[in-house]
Design a protein around this motif. Structure first.
Motif, PDB file in Angstrom:
ATOM      1  N   ASP A  89       0.984  -1.207   0.033  1.00  0.00           N
ATOM      2  CA  ASP A  89      -0.098  -0.109  -0.182  1.00  0.00           C
ATOM      3  C   ASP A  89       0.953   1.281   0.122  1.00  0.00           C
ATOM      4  O   ASP A  89       1.182   1.877   0.869  1.00  0.00           O
ATOM      5  N   ARG A 142      -8.659  -1.184  -3.220  1.00  0.00           N
ATOM      6  CA  ARG A 142      -8.367  -1.904  -2.135  1.00  0.00           C
ATOM      7  C   ARG A 142      -9.774  -2.517  -1.392  1.00  0.00           C
ATOM      8  O   ARG A 142      -9.496  -3.225  -0.466  1.00  0.00           O
ATOM      9  N   ARG A 176     -10.750  -5.709  -4.339  1.00  0.00           N
ATOM     10  CA  ARG A 176      -9.447  -6.340  -4.120  1.00  0.00           C
ATOM     11  C   ARG A 176      -9.337  -7.751  -4.712  1.00  0.00           C
ATOM     12  O   ARG A 176      -8.403  -8.069  -5.495  1.00  0.00           O
TER      13      ARG A 176
END
Length: 334
Positions: free
Chosen positions: A164, A252, A257
């Motif tokens: 991330d 995400r 995701r």
């Protein structure tokens, strides 16, 4: 008062609960009897083109009662708790000026916490430091940067995937600028009376199941509905857009995701199980947070009369509910 702290002079009803607990049904039922407007408290519904996997209200539902903070950003953009607080406060004032009741509905618990307990004013971005972090990441890789973050801010590192990049960079930036972990900036107030005033200004009704199996069954049924409704095609369309990639905050989100990864691997077989498992984990985190909230009014969302009990709980929230006039049976929205 710190600009990031809750304003006791401003407030509205909050309806929170884990995913698939029935929040939307309660909100729409209240809208059928009171003149309300709904403010979405959902970090994924803010994004355009992400409809199925976020369980956005339908066109008919949004026509029956105004909804806010839905479809306001492109998936390339980032949305923060601080921006949510600013948007929510502005909308509450505007809705009250129209003589209606603002109702905040959703499951993004950080947003509720920031609204009710406040945020410290975090440092602004530092372009030279960001450039240095980018250079370090290019040499070491984002998983190594994530490992560094785990040493100085384990709470933030625990909730971020090792790749991330955007959020790892921001967390390290805040640490290096201030010597304080990012997690220490969220919902912090040194004044207990001020925190209590914030909670009282934003009374919260929560939908919490007595049976985890009941919620798991609803999660599975909802995810099956998303798959049948075209979630894979929705994510396939997003994957075809230049500038979108799997590490963006929007993509995400739970469901997106897993669908993105399945398409990347060329194998959709594991998607259902992975999506349901991830949604269960999300619900578990949401319930853990809710149980730490003091002063909330809890409704068992799996009880036989849950809808009426939730409505009664909302109706009983003092002057906030009393301020909203009853809605004429033939009323429409401008």
């Amino acid at each position: 008062m710190n600009a990031g702290q809750p304003d006791p002079g401003l407030g509205a009803l909050c309806l929170a609960g884990p995913t698939a607990s029935g929040k939307s049904a309660v909100a729409l039922a209240l809208a059928a009897e009171r003149e309300i407007e709904i403010i979405s408290v959902d970090s994924a519904q803010v994004y355009r083109g992400m409809d199925i996997g976020t369980a956005k209200p339908t066109v008919a539902e949004r026509a029956s009662v105004p909804h806010h903070l839905i479809d306001i950003l492109d998936p390339q953009d980032a949305y923060s708790a601080a921006r949510f607080v600013a948007d929510a406060r502005r909308l509450v004032a505007e809705i009250r000026a129209r003589g209606r009741l603002p109702l905040l509905v959703g499951g993004t618990m950080l947003y509720f916490k920031a609204l009710r307990e406040g945020l410290d004013d975090m440092p602004a971005a530092d372009p030279p430091l960001r450039a240095r972090l980018e250079a370090e990441a290019a040499e070491r890789g984002w998983p190594a940067m994530h490992a560094e973050l785990a040493q100085v801010d384990p709470a933030t590192a625990a909730r971020l995937p090792p790749r991330d990049s955007q959020r790892i960079q921001r967390a390290l930036e805040v640490w290096r600028l201030t010597g304080r972990p990012l997690s220490a900036w969220h919902g912090r107030s040194d004044n207990a009376a001020q925190r209590q005033a914030g909670r009282e200004s934003w009374p919260m009704v929560t939908l919490e199941p007595q049976s985890r199996a009941w919620l798991h069954a609803r999660i599975a049924a909802r995810f099956d509905g998303m798959l049948a409704g075209g979630l894979v095609d929705e994510v396939r369309t997003l994957r075809q857009r230049p500038g979108l990639h799997a590490e963006l905050p929007a993509l995400r989100s739970v469901g997106y995701r897993q669908a993105w990864a399945a398409l990347e691997a060329g194998d959709l077989a594991p998607l259902r199980e992975a999506g349901i498992a991830a949604t269960r984990q999300l619900a578990k985190r949401q319930l853990t947070w809710l149980r730490s909230v003091t002063g909330r009014t809890v409704v068992a969302c799996d009880a036989p009369q849950a809808l009426e009990q939730a409505l009664q709980a909302l109706r009983s929230q003092g002057a906030f509910a009393a301020d909203a006039p009853f809605r004429p049976s033939n009323a429409g929205w401008p």
